[in-house]
Design a protein around this motif. Structure first.
Motif, PDB file in Angstrom:
ATOM      1  N   ALA A 155       0.834  -1.202   0.000  1.00  0.00           N
ATOM      2  CA  ALA A 155       0.000   0.000   0.000  1.00  0.00           C
ATOM      3  C   ALA A 155       0.868   1.251   0.000  1.00  0.00           C
ATOM      4  O   ALA A 155       2.037   1.221   0.391  1.00  0.00           O
ATOM      5  N   LYS A 156       0.298   2.377  -0.425  1.00  0.00           N
ATOM      6  CA  LYS A 156       1.069   3.608  -0.565  1.00  0.00           C
ATOM      7  C   LYS A 156       1.507   4.171   0.774  1.00  0.00           C
ATOM      8  O   LYS A 156       2.671   4.546   0.956  1.00  0.00           O
ATOM      9  N   ASN A 157       0.594   4.260   1.749  1.00  0.00           N
ATOM     10  CA  ASN A 157       0.895   4.888   3.033  1.00  0.00           C
ATOM     11  C   ASN A 157       0.780   3.929   4.211  1.00  0.00           C
ATOM     12  O   ASN A 157       0.661   4.362   5.357  1.00  0.00           O
ATOM     13  N   PHE A 158       0.804   2.629   3.935  1.00  0.00           N
ATOM     14  CA  PHE A 158       0.667   1.632   4.996  1.00  0.00           C
ATOM     15  C   PHE A 158       1.729   0.551   4.838  1.00  0.00           C
ATOM     16  O   PHE A 158       2.018   0.115   3.734  1.00  0.00           O
ATOM     17  N   ILE A 159       2.268   0.105   5.967  1.00  0.00           N
ATOM     18  CA  ILE A 159       3.178  -1.032   5.993  1.00  0.00           C
ATOM     19  C   ILE A 159       2.729  -1.967   7.113  1.00  0.00           C
ATOM     20  O   ILE A 159       2.583  -1.545   8.267  1.00  0.00           O
ATOM     21  N   LEU A 160       2.492  -3.221   6.781  1.00  0.00           N
ATOM     22  CA  LEU A 160       2.130  -4.226   7.773  1.00  0.00           C
ATOM     23  C   LEU A 160       3.366  -5.043   8.114  1.00  0.00           C
ATOM     24  O   LEU A 160       4.009  -5.610   7.227  1.00  0.00           O
ATOM     25  N   VAL A 161       3.691  -5.102   9.406  1.00  0.00           N
ATOM     26  CA  VAL A 161       4.873  -5.838   9.862  1.00  0.00           C
ATOM     27  C   VAL A 161       4.424  -6.965  10.787  1.00  0.00           C
ATOM     28  O   VAL A 161       3.686  -6.738  11.755  1.00  0.00           O
ATOM     29  N   LEU A 162       4.886  -8.176  10.492  1.00  0.00           N
ATOM     30  CA  LEU A 162       4.617  -9.352  11.317  1.00  0.00           C
ATOM     31  C   LEU A 162       5.950  -9.914  11.796  1.00  0.00           C
ATOM     32  O   LEU A 162       6.890 -10.015  10.999  1.00  0.00           O
ATOM     33  N   ASN A 163       6.043 -10.286  13.061  1.00  0.00           N
ATOM     34  CA  ASN A 163       7.308 -10.840  13.549  1.00  0.00           C
ATOM     35  C   ASN A 163       7.078 -11.932  14.581  1.00  0.00           C
ATOM     36  O   ASN A 163       6.027 -11.992  15.237  1.00  0.00           O
ATOM     37  N   ALA A 164       8.065 -12.821  14.696  1.00  0.00           N
ATOM     38  CA  ALA A 164       8.017 -13.919  15.653  1.00  0.00           C
ATOM     39  C   ALA A 164       9.399 -14.075  16.275  1.00  0.00           C
ATOM     40  O   ALA A 164      10.302 -14.620  15.640  1.00  0.00           O
ATOM     41  N   PRO A 165       9.604 -13.581  17.497  1.00  0.00           N
ATOM     42  CA  PRO A 165      10.908 -13.693  18.160  1.00  0.00           C
ATOM     43  C   PRO A 165      11.009 -14.941  19.028  1.00  0.00           C
ATOM     44  O   PRO A 165      10.006 -15.417  19.585  1.00  0.00           O
ATOM     45  N   PHE A 166      12.237 -15.457  19.154  1.00  0.00           N
ATOM     46  CA  PHE A 166      12.512 -16.641  19.961  1.00  0.00           C
ATOM     47  C   PHE A 166      13.798 -16.411  20.742  1.00  0.00           C
ATOM     48  O   PHE A 166      14.835 -16.076  20.157  1.00  0.00           O
ATOM     49  N   ASP A 167      13.756 -16.582  22.052  1.00  0.00           N
ATOM     50  CA  ASP A 167      14.961 -16.468  22.875  1.00  0.00           C
ATOM     51  C   ASP A 167      15.804 -17.731  22.728  1.00  0.00           C
ATOM     52  O   ASP A 167      15.283 -18.846  22.831  1.00  0.00           O
ATOM     53  N   ILE A 168      17.099 -17.564  22.498  1.00  0.00           N
ATOM     54  CA  ILE A 168      17.959 -18.727  22.251  1.00  0.00           C
ATOM     55  C   ILE A 168      19.061 -18.892  23.293  1.00  0.00           C
ATOM     56  O   ILE A 168      19.483 -20.010  23.561  1.00  0.00           O
ATOM     57  N   LEU A 169      19.541 -17.802  23.892  1.00  0.00           N
ATOM     58  CA  LEU A 169      20.554 -17.879  24.939  1.00  0.00           C
ATOM     59  C   LEU A 169      20.227 -16.848  26.011  1.00  0.00           C
ATOM     60  O   LEU A 169      19.682 -15.782  25.706  1.00  0.00           O
TER      61      LEU A 169
END
Length: 268
Positions: free
Chosen positions: A235-249
């Motif tokens: 989209a011109k004025n929209f950004i959709l951000v999806l994230n999935a974090p995982f702790d490793i240490l």
């Protein structure tokens, strides 16, 4: 230990959302790492976000993983939402705030992009976090996630080509008052690398590290997390951000996994 950890989880749901960067109110082009580019002059970037986290394990003082519960049918689940406002004050300078939906905490930030030309760019960042309300607060008897503190740091971006770029930031945190358990400073290192495998869809992977210092070295804590996600920019004025974090240490921290989303909206 449990009091500290339960308090940590409450504030974790706020900072977990879309970015592990500790300075609030500033723009990012990927996931949990700030970028050197700033919001255009006279423009507002508005970003509502939502986060979800779950944990059944933690890292002990030796970095070993242990279970929080005696049975496998127990878990901790938390969700939160909030907003970020970033404003382009002048060319190459933005200011902003981040706050959760209940306005219990507020985070101020400022970012200045240095006038460098080429694929490599550099920026300066600073910020201040403080408690606003919705709780009884003793400034010396607070965990490091919620005690008032000031930040300063650097941001670096390198653009290999139009499809591939990397962002790096380093932040130093200093409390206005040492907490009762002896914590008064910490460092945060973040990196995101993104590649446009599809047109206007940026696939991203990042690493986020923080280290918290205490008077007693045995209480020091650190956490290294892998952050994966995608930014959809169709989209011109929209950004959709999806994230999935995982702790490793980690050390003296929870071992979590979660999910977050944010909708970045540009307002001229």
């Amino acid at each position: 230990m449990w009091t500290k950890k339960l308090n940590f989880l409450f504030f974790f749901t706020f900072i977990f959302s879309i970015s592990y960067a500790q300075i609030g109110g500033l723009s990012a082009s990927k996931l949990g790492t700030l970028c050197t580019s700033t919001v255009p002059e006279g423009t507002i970037e508005f970003e509502p976000f939502f986060s979800y986290a779950t944990t059944t394990k933690a890292f002990d003082s030796d970095g070993q993983v242990y279970s929080l519960f005696s049975s496998s049918d127990s878990t901790m689940k938390f969700s939160a939402s909030g907003f970020r406002f970033s404003y382009g004050l002048i060319e190459n300078l933005e200011i902003g705030v981040s706050l959760p939906i209940d306005v219990s905490e507020i985070r101020f930030g400022a970012k200045y992009k240095l006038p460098l030309e080429g694929k490599f760019s550099l920026g300066l960042i600073t910020g201040y976090n403080s408690i606003v309300g919705n709780q009884i607060y003793n400034r010396k008897n607070a965990i490091h996630e919620s005690a008032p503190s000031a930040f300063a740091g650097l941001v670096m971006t390198y653009v290999f080509n139009p499809q591939w770029s990397v962002d790096l930031d380093a932040q130093y945190q200093k409390h206005t008052h040492k907490t009762i358990n002896g914590h008064n400073q910490g460092i945060y290192l973040n990196s995101d690398i993104g590649y446009y495998f599809l047109e206007n869809v940026n696939f991203i992977i990042g690493l986020n590290f923080n280290y918290q210092c205490y008077d007693a070295q045995s209480n020091d804590s650190y956490l290294l997390s892998l952050n994966t996600g995608v930014a959809i920019e169709r989209a011109k004025n929209f950004i959709l951000v999806l994230n999935a974090p995982f702790d490793i240490l980690g050390k003296n921290e929870f071992k979590t996994k979660g999910f977050g989303l944010a909708l970045t909206i540009m307002l001229d």
